[in-house]
Design a protein around this motif. Sequence first.
Motif, mmCIF file in Angstrom:
data_model
loop_
_atom_site.group_PDB
_atom_site.id
_atom_site.type_symbol
_atom_site.label_atom_id
_atom_site.label_comp_id
_atom_site.label_asym_id
_atom_site.label_seq_id
_atom_site.Cartn_x
_atom_site.Cartn_y
_atom_site.Cartn_z
ATOM 1 N N CYS A 26 11.063 0.001 -6.612
ATOM 2 C CA CYS A 26 11.337 -0.754 -5.394
ATOM 3 C C CYS A 26 12.730 -0.428 -4.916
ATOM 4 O O CYS A 26 13.662 -0.332 -5.699
ATOM 5 N N LEU A 50 3.309 -4.044 7.097
ATOM 6 C CA LEU A 50 3.675 -3.504 5.790
ATOM 7 C C LEU A 50 5.172 -3.283 5.711
ATOM 8 O O LEU A 50 5.863 -3.095 6.716
ATOM 9 N N ARG A 54 10.957 1.569 0.449
ATOM 10 C CA ARG A 54 10.260 2.479 -0.460
ATOM 11 C C ARG A 54 9.712 1.676 -1.640
ATOM 12 O O ARG A 54 10.467 0.988 -2.321
ATOM 13 N N THR A 56 6.398 1.672 -4.823
ATOM 14 C CA THR A 56 5.316 2.399 -5.497
ATOM 15 C C THR A 56 4.174 1.440 -5.775
ATOM 16 O O THR A 56 4.382 0.368 -6.342
ATOM 17 N N LEU A 57 2.986 1.825 -5.334
ATOM 18 C CA LEU A 57 1.779 1.065 -5.657
ATOM 19 C C LEU A 57 1.124 1.737 -6.859
ATOM 20 O O LEU A 57 0.860 2.937 -6.843
ATOM 21 N N THR A 81 -0.440 7.915 2.192
ATOM 22 C CA THR A 81 1.017 8.048 2.065
ATOM 23 C C THR A 81 1.597 8.936 3.169
ATOM 24 O O THR A 81 2.786 8.843 3.469
ATOM 25 N N TYR A 84 2.129 6.360 5.716
ATOM 26 C CA TYR A 84 3.192 5.423 5.299
ATOM 27 C C TYR A 84 4.060 6.124 4.256
ATOM 28 O O TYR A 84 3.918 5.907 3.044
ATOM 29 N N ASN A 86 6.924 5.812 3.184
ATOM 30 C CA ASN A 86 7.757 5.006 2.287
ATOM 31 C C ASN A 86 6.972 4.492 1.082
ATOM 32 O O ASN A 86 7.544 3.916 0.154
ATOM 33 N N LEU A 87 5.657 4.673 1.117
ATOM 34 C CA LEU A 87 4.819 4.217 0.013
ATOM 35 C C LEU A 87 4.490 5.392 -0.903
ATOM 36 O O LEU A 87 4.172 6.487 -0.441
ATOM 37 N N HIS A 360 3.559 -6.437 -4.350
ATOM 38 C CA HIS A 360 3.271 -5.747 -3.086
ATOM 39 C C HIS A 360 1.841 -6.046 -2.629
ATOM 40 O O HIS A 360 1.064 -5.134 -2.352
ATOM 41 N N GLU A 363 0.650 -4.559 0.891
ATOM 42 C CA GLU A 363 0.488 -3.106 0.859
ATOM 43 C C GLU A 363 -0.724 -2.705 -0.006
ATOM 44 O O GLU A 363 -1.457 -1.766 0.327
#
Length: 465
Positions: A26, A50, A54, A56-57, A81, A84, A86-87, A360, A363
């Motif tokens: 994060c 959303l 930045r 991470t899922l 990604t 998006y 930033n994901l 998250h 997201e």
Amino acid sequence: MTRRRFLGALGALGTVGAVGAAASACGSTPPATASIALPDGLWPYTGPALTKQRITLRVLRQQFPIKVQDQYFSKLFAQFTAAYPNLRIEDQTVPFGELSQKAQLAIAGGSPPDIILTFGDFMPEYVANNAAVPLDGLIADDFIEDIVAPTRTLHSHDGRLYAMPWEQQILAHFYNADVFAKYGVEAPPVSDDPADAWTWERTREAWRELEEAQRGDDRRLWSLAPSIMGPGGPGSSYWFEGIFLRSAGARSGTESERRTFEAVSPDGTSARGYVDTPEAVAGMQYYQSLFTDRLTPRAGLPNAWYDGRAVSFVNADTTALRAQQLKVKFRWAVAPVPAGTTQFSHGSGAGFFVASASKHVPEAAALLAFLHNDANRMTWHSEVRGTLPARTSLFERLPRYRQHPYKLMLNTLEKCAYPPPATPGALSYQYVLNSAIKDIALGADPAERLRRAATKLDTLLARYR
């Protein structure tokens, strides 16, 4: 009660051990890459905007048996990604047989992946232990209403949807038509009507004829391929092998037959008098005979039917597309799943849920919405995996469900597919019965072994009373 109770349930099953966990990345650095819009946007996502940060899922899912199926996820994750930047998506895969334990351990450790794939049968236990968040308000109401009703019920609690059904599966009887013809043994009827099915007794008679006809041959084939679900072999999948228990019962029969069919008490907390009835014992005696008569092997044998080492294969609807993808070297046919006292197939499938511990949630829900939009679902069902859709409108858009063998699969789903036993201890339930079924296949006395399983289940399920 949540984490403590969940750990208690794991301990009862002997699965508490090292906990796999990793914190989600994060930060606050904005994305530097230009985004590429998704063709269909984020529908059916209806949640808040959303994050721009930045993050991470983390996704935990099964490793699929065919490379193109895993590549499908890689392709969609790359599209998401790109839209998006930033994901970031961390895609963790494990064999299906290890998926539930991996998920349980991660949840018990307090830092599970944001998104977890599970079999819908197990959702009641995840919901009962507050491991999943409701998706209402994040997913469009019309999308939720489009989910096939029994599947929506399985993935919901108190009217709220807790998982996105990924697919549905039913059982059918696939067989090598060339072998039946070679030995002059009558083959099961090819039909789109489940009512045309042979009984299990008649089916075993044909398998015995095949076994007898092959005596003296250098290369004998198994009459029935072993289960390839979970870790494979006997005791690997209640979803498949449990039908020998439940099909021996009847929804509208005697009290004992009804209990056999239901397989658990109405409140989901008692198994005695349900899984150890005379009818259930008879069902397991039948199943055991398939091993003692050497009609099916006592160990797993991956791809035995596809490779031509077994004649029949009672397996999920995915078998049809996979046989085409593997270009099997024999003429194959599909008959309805054989019938016991009741014609019975479990009808359920996998689904993704967002972990309640996720930081998250919007997201994660948006990613699930993207994976489940119409275009992506149509590709999965028609070209990649071959499973039944979980939404009514998709059946109407897939013309193959108007012709054999897919019409049979849809008819099976509608006429003789039933949800798994409804219990908040679903993981414990199937773990205990899988163990009992394996022991019975290997020679244990069915009546005594089912009594022990019922007693253990009542102890485990007592925590939910």
